[in-house]
Design an enzyme around this catalytic site. Structure first.
Site, PDB file in Angstrom:
ATOM      1  N   LEU A 155      12.574  -3.090   4.643  1.00 47.09           N
ATOM      2  CA  LEU A 155      12.352  -3.945   3.626  1.00 47.09           C
ATOM      3  C   LEU A 155      12.377  -5.483   4.211  1.00 47.09           C
ATOM      4  O   LEU A 155      12.690  -6.291   3.400  1.00 47.09           O
ATOM      5  CB  LEU A 155      13.911  -3.876   2.600  1.00 47.09           C
TER       6      LEU A 155
ATOM      7  N   ILE B 130       0.874  -1.245  -0.021  1.00 49.15           N
ATOM      8  CA  ILE B 130      -0.132   0.033   0.061  1.00 49.15           C
ATOM      9  C   ILE B 130       0.788   1.177   0.054  1.00 49.15           C
ATOM     10  O   ILE B 130       0.657   2.136  -0.871  1.00 49.15           O
ATOM     11  CB  ILE B 130      -0.756  -0.037   1.171  1.00 49.15           C
TER      12      ILE B 130
ATOM     13  N   TYR C 272      -2.807  -8.240  16.490  1.00 48.13           N
ATOM     14  CA  TYR C 272      -2.606  -7.256  15.327  1.00 48.13           C
ATOM     15  C   TYR C 272      -3.664  -6.178  15.570  1.00 48.13           C
ATOM     16  O   TYR C 272      -3.381  -4.968  15.604  1.00 48.13           O
ATOM     17  CB  TYR C 272      -2.654  -8.060  14.157  1.00 48.13           C
TER      18      TYR C 272
ATOM     19  N   LYS D 279      -3.114  -2.124  16.746  1.00 47.80           N
ATOM     20  CA  LYS D 279      -3.783  -1.159  15.904  1.00 47.80           C
ATOM     21  C   LYS D 279      -4.843  -0.021  16.910  1.00 47.80           C
ATOM     22  O   LYS D 279      -4.630   1.018  16.652  1.00 47.80           O
ATOM     23  CB  LYS D 279      -4.538  -1.471  14.864  1.00 47.80           C
TER      24      LYS D 279
END
Ligand code: NAD
Length: 317
Positions: free
Chosen positions: A33, A12, A141, A145
């Protein structure tokens, strides 16, 4: 504007970088990376191959002086977070705090945070789900968030840091990695093109709100223009329609123009049954709504993977 995109070598984030470049802005990218690739980066981008958890961010921010930070760097797999919640929290919470501390010190005007709508609400809510639903994430996860959204609120109160959280549904499109466990559209595209049998976990009736990456990018660009007050805007970014995995398989059959072989595999423990977002608030505040329907988006994604496998696209996944 100078826009710094963390995770800008990933799926994204690299599309977001392209959009800001196309609009004439200066773009910097911080990415270690770990899942992103240099091939995703436009040559005009200033690139720092570093970890957001490391000591380099204050110097990078002091040098680049971004007006906007678009924060996409993350450990993005729900299953990895379930297996290793500490790793997930280390990158997604502590890494983000490292970034926010540097942002406050350099006086960054605005942070746009890539949050989740798909993993935020859990199963026990009205569908389509709007932002007033009490978050009930069922994965580490999703918890991370949510924690970052709360930190952004606290940083706004403590330091006046302006922020906006975009709660994406399931994003798909070119450059998504087909190698992980997440990203069913990428996994299916590649599987079909390589003539492999697709695995549908469980009965395939589980639904998601699949949003095309270009629509998500548009939401990010619009998020730079929203006037921000005391409240932290939390905006669902999805299509408002849901599709099951079985429906995806059948759409792929029509798009690929060949027989798609598939079988059921074991259900994933704890997997959410349904997820679909009400995105009326993004429409009201940003004038945004998704414009790409699923069939058209899947077809574009599939053609892109086809070109990559033929070696025709230089910016590979
Ligand atoms: N793909 C989706 O459906 C989806 C849905 C909701 C939210 N999001 C969020 O959007 C963002 C981008 O996701 P994506 O799908 O493009 O995944 P991605 O894995 O392609 O992108 C994440 C990028 O962050 C980089 N990164 C990871 N850890 C890092 C670290 N410690 N330091 C610096 N860089 C690091 C990776 O190398 C990669 O380039 C993530 O924050 C993800 O949680 C994605």
């Amino acid at each position: 504007m100078r826009v710094l995109i963390t995770g800008g070598a990933g799926f994204i984030g690299s599309h977001v970088a392209d959009a800001f470049l196309a609009a004439g802005h200066e773009v910097g990218v911080v990415d270690d990376l770990s899942t992103g690739t240099r091939e995703n980066l436009d040559l005009r981008v200033r690139f720092w191959p570093v970890d957001i958890r490391g000591p380099d961010l204050p110097a990078i921010l002091a040098d680049f002086r971004p007006e906007v930070i678009s924060h996409h760097a993350a450990q993005m797999s729900v299953s990895v977070s379930a297996r290793d919640p500490k790793l997930d929290a280390d990158i997604n919470i502590l890494g983000t705090l490292n970034l926010l501390e540097a942002a406050v010190r350099t006086g960054v005007g605005r942070v746009i945070f890539a949050s989740t709508g798909g993993a935020m609400y859990g199963d026990q809510v009205a569908m389509p789900t709007d932002e007033s639903a009490v978050p009930r994430p069922v994965s580490p996860y999703g918890v991370a968030k949510l924690a970052v959204e709360r930190y952004l609120h606290a940083y706004q109160a403590m330091h006046g840091l302006r922020a906006i959280a975009l709660r994406y549904s399931n994003v798909y499109g070119p450059r998504q990695s087909p190698h992980g466990e997440a990203g069913v559209v990428a996994i299916f595209s590649r599987g079909i093109l390589e003539g492999r049998e697709l695995i549908v976990h469980g009965d395939g009736g589980q639904t998601r709100d699949y949003v095309y990456v270009e629509d998500v990018v548009r939401a990010n660009v619009l998020a730079t223009t929203l006037t921000l007050g005391q409240e932290l805007p939390l905006l669902n970014i999805g299509t408002g329609t849901e599709a099951s995995v079985n429906e995806l398989v059948s759409l792929f059959g029509r798009i690929a123009g060949r027989k798609v072989s598939w079988r059921h595999g074991p259900a994933r423990p704890g997997e959410q049954r349904r997820s679909v977002l009400d995105c009326g608030l993004a429409k009201r505040l940003l004038g945004w709504e998704a414009g790409t329907d699923l069939r058209a988006g899947l077809a574009r994604t599939f053609r892109w993977f086809e070109e990559v496998l033929r070696g025709q696209n230089p910016r590979q996944p």
